[in-house]
Design an enzyme around this catalytic site. Structure first.
Site, PDB file in Angstrom:
ATOM      1  N   GLY A  30      -3.561  24.983  -8.582  1.00 30.37           N
ATOM      2  CA  GLY A  30      -2.246  25.554  -8.825  1.00 30.37           C
ATOM      3  C   GLY A  30      -1.073  24.615  -8.793  1.00 30.37           C
ATOM      4  N   GLU A  49      -9.095  23.060  -5.538  1.00 30.46           N
ATOM      5  CA  GLU A  49      -9.630  23.316  -6.882  1.00 30.46           C
ATOM      6  C   GLU A  49      -8.590  22.972  -7.956  1.00 30.46           C
ATOM      7  OE1 GLU A  49     -10.335  27.541  -6.694  1.00 30.46           O
ATOM      8  OE2 GLU A  49     -12.038  27.355  -5.342  1.00 30.46           O
ATOM      9  N   GLY A  78      -6.867  21.834 -11.331  1.00 30.49           N
ATOM     10  CA  GLY A  78      -7.239  21.679 -12.731  1.00 30.49           C
ATOM     11  C   GLY A  78      -6.120  20.964 -13.466  1.00 30.49           C
ATOM     12  N   ARG A 125      -0.687  27.375 -25.757  1.00 34.17           N
ATOM     13  CA  ARG A 125       0.222  27.568 -24.628  1.00 34.17           C
ATOM     14  C   ARG A 125       1.656  27.928 -25.038  1.00 34.17           C
ATOM     15  NH1 ARG A 125       1.269  23.838 -21.505  1.00 34.17           N
ATOM     16  NH2 ARG A 125       1.820  25.274 -19.853  1.00 34.17           N
ATOM     17  N   TYR A 140       2.353  31.588 -23.531  1.00 38.32           N
ATOM     18  CA  TYR A 140       3.160  31.601 -22.300  1.00 38.32           C
ATOM     19  C   TYR A 140       4.595  31.149 -22.542  1.00 38.32           C
ATOM     20  CZ  TYR A 140      -1.635  30.855 -20.420  1.00 38.32           C
ATOM     21  OH  TYR A 140      -2.970  30.889 -20.137  1.00 38.32           O
ATOM     22  N   CYS A 163      -1.108  32.227 -39.858  1.00 38.98           N
ATOM     23  CA  CYS A 163      -0.287  33.302 -40.407  1.00 38.98           C
ATOM     24  C   CYS A 163       0.215  34.239 -39.319  1.00 38.98           C
ATOM     25  CB  CYS A 163      -1.075  34.057 -41.456  1.00 38.98           C
ATOM     26  SG  CYS A 163      -1.654  32.937 -42.723  1.00 38.98           S
ATOM     27  N   GLU A 164       1.057  33.728 -38.452  1.00 44.02           N
ATOM     28  CA  GLU A 164       1.691  34.530 -37.399  1.00 44.02           C
ATOM     29  C   GLU A 164       3.040  33.876 -37.105  1.00 44.02           C
ATOM     30  OE1 GLU A 164       0.149  36.316 -34.280  1.00 44.02           O
ATOM     31  OE2 GLU A 164      -1.893  36.509 -35.042  1.00 44.02           O
TER      32      GLU A 164
HETATM   33  C1  PLP Z   1      -7.615  28.316 -12.865  1.00 45.53           C
HETATM   34  C2  PLP Z   1      -8.108  28.177 -11.481  1.00 45.53           C
HETATM   35  C3  PLP Z   1      -7.924  26.976 -10.789  1.00 45.53           C
HETATM   36  C4  PLP Z   1      -7.162  25.807 -11.356  1.00 45.53           C
HETATM   37  O1  PLP Z   1      -5.809  26.052 -11.431  1.00 45.53           O
HETATM   38  P1  PLP Z   1      -4.773  24.885 -11.853  1.00 45.53           P
HETATM   39  O2  PLP Z   1      -3.473  25.550 -11.906  1.00 45.53           O
HETATM   40  O3  PLP Z   1      -5.216  24.389 -13.183  1.00 45.53           O
HETATM   41  O4  PLP Z   1      -4.851  23.823 -10.818  1.00 45.53           O
HETATM   42  C5  PLP Z   1      -8.453  26.876  -9.517  1.00 45.53           C
HETATM   43  N1  PLP Z   1      -9.136  27.904  -8.954  1.00 45.53           N
HETATM   44  C6  PLP Z   1      -9.328  29.076  -9.598  1.00 45.53           C
HETATM   45  C7  PLP Z   1     -10.079  30.158  -8.928  1.00 45.53           C
HETATM   46  C8  PLP Z   1      -8.819  29.251 -10.876  1.00 45.53           C
HETATM   47  O5  PLP Z   1      -8.999  30.421 -11.498  1.00 45.53           O
END
Ligand code: PLP
Length: 414
Positions: free
Chosen positions: A238, A272, A274, A311, A315, A341-342
């Site tokens: 996150g 976690e 990403g 994105r 969003y 086409c949007e």
């Molecule tokens: C999407 C997700 C992440 C990664 O989130 P980021 O914002 O990309 O760091 C981690 N854990 C879970 C359960 C997710 O669904």
């Protein structure tokens, strides 16, 4: 910095982006190995001296070359499907460092994950826990489990990527999670090992993350007093990145605050991340084909579209768009739009750019939730992906062909 201008030409590490576009065509995703490695290293450095695992969230960018690079640097993986598990295995990742999130894990997915010995199932409901118990009993193994807590905090991000509010489908509310953990403790094939939460993505303020942590710590202490020992806390991903002028917390500051809050509790930490690992390690290269003036707008019509990079459309995300080289054209405001086409098919609006037909543009911050969210809408083959490593470029995913797109489709009998 992985993407820098040298004599007015954009380079990815030591490779000229114009040369990449000519070799691989456009649209084309370009990633920097070094940028990914150093983003992961920030987590590892901040966690030094503390038992930990950084589980890269595969869904952010799941190319097996990306997973391979991160696995070689010690990353574990956060997966949300058996498909992602197979990618980790194909990339040479260690299944023993995999945590499995997601609200719908099918029994066949649980079975495969148990067979390869993943590190933990992040359970999101009571019904899921019962199914996991049954699957583990059939296989005569113990399923390591953490319960995903929904702490009901407002992560202050886009509603589509907020996941820690009571009204969201994710996790289990604090009280219900306590009951679920007590129930889990009585199940013969469930091994309760942790607590986890993940409250949303692109978080700029760290206080909701720390609020959620306080709730988890309260639960840890209560459970400990009942004789249920929690061995790890998984705080999810996150952490936001800078796309424009956002000021996300530094990973080091966030982790220092987490470690301070833990006090002397004996807990391993799992994260976690990403987006914060890959977002700014990638650009999407796209070529301007036509310029079109209307009464209302000036449109730069490019060969990438919402199917390649959704994105902005999904969003209303703002991402930086810049020419990769100099131009004689006067800078002016352009809406950068694709062929789909949007009317929602835009990459950026009102951007001051000096461009002409044939200008190559780089869409920055495209390494996370870019290629992975692409589709074949309008029967558009998905883009190529290239990984830069110093002065070498590696094609890590071939551009799809129309033949690829038609494979598996069948006409009715004559
Ligand atoms: C999407 C997700 C992440 C990664 O989130 P980021 O914002 O990309 O760091 C981690 N854990 C879970 C359960 C997710 O669904």
């Amino acid at each position: 910095m992985a993407f820098t201008y040298r004599k007015q030409h954009l380079f990815a590490e030591d490779v000229d982006c114009e040369a990449l576009a000519q070799q691989y065509g456009t649209p084309c995703y370009v990633y920097s190995r070094k940028a990914m490695e150093s983003a992961l290293e920030e987590y590892h450095k901040a966690l030094k001296g503390c038992e930990h695992l950084v589980c890269y969230a595969v869904k952010a960018n799941s190319n097996i070359a990306v997973l391979d690079i991160l696995a070689r640097c010690g990353a574990g993986f956060d997966i949300v499907s058996v498909g992602e598990l197979e990618r980790v295995i194909a990339a040479g990742g260690d299944p023993g460092k995999v945590v499995f999130s997601g609200v719908v894990k099918r029994p066949d997915e649980m079975r495969r994950a148990l067979q390869v010995g993943i590190r933990c199932f992040n359970v999101e409901s009571e019904a899921e826990l019962e199914v996991l118990q049954a699957v583990a009993a059939q296989l005569q193994v113990q399923a390591p489990v953490s319960v995903r807590v929904n702490p009901d905090v407002d992560a202050g991000t886009h509603p589509y990527i907020s996941t820690g509010l009571r009204e969201n489908k994710f996790g289990v509310a604090t009280d219900a999670a306590m009951a679920l953990l007590r129930r889990a403790k009585t199940l013969s094939n469930i091994d309760v090992t942790g607590l986890d939460c993940h409250i949303g993505s692109q978080l700029i303020d760290m206080s909701p993350l720390l609020d959620a942590l306080q709730q988890l710590l309260l639960m840890v202490d209560t459970l400990e007093a009942e004789g249920i020992h929690i061995r790890h806390l998984d705080l999810g991903g996150g952490i936001g990145v800078r796309y424009r002028d956002e000021q996300p917390p530094a990973v080091a500051d966030y982790i220092a605050a987490v470690r301070e809050a833990l006090g002397d509790r004996d807990l391993a930490l799992v994260f976690e991340p990403g987006r914060s690992i890959v977002a700014n390690a990638g650009v999407l290269l796209t070529r301007v084909h036509y310029l079109k003036e209307t009464d209302a707008h000036s449109f730069a019509l490019v060969d990438a579209a919402m199917n390649d990079f959704i994105r902005p459309a999904l969003y209303q995300a703002w991402v930086d768009i810049q020419p990769t080289g100099p131009s004689d054209a006067e800078p002016r405001l352009w809406n950068v739009v694709g062929p789909v086409c949007e009317t929602g098919d835009f990459l950026g609006k009102d951007r001051e750019l000096a461009i002409a037909p044939d200008t190559l543009l780089a869409i920055h911050g495209a390494g996370a939730y870019g290629f992975v969210m692409s589709s074949n809408y309008n029967t558009r083959p998905r883009a190529a992906e290239v990984m830069i490593d110093g002065d070498s470029a590696h094609l890590i995913r071939e551009r799809e062909t129309i033949e690829d797109l038609l494979r598996g489709e069948h006409r009715l009998p004559q």
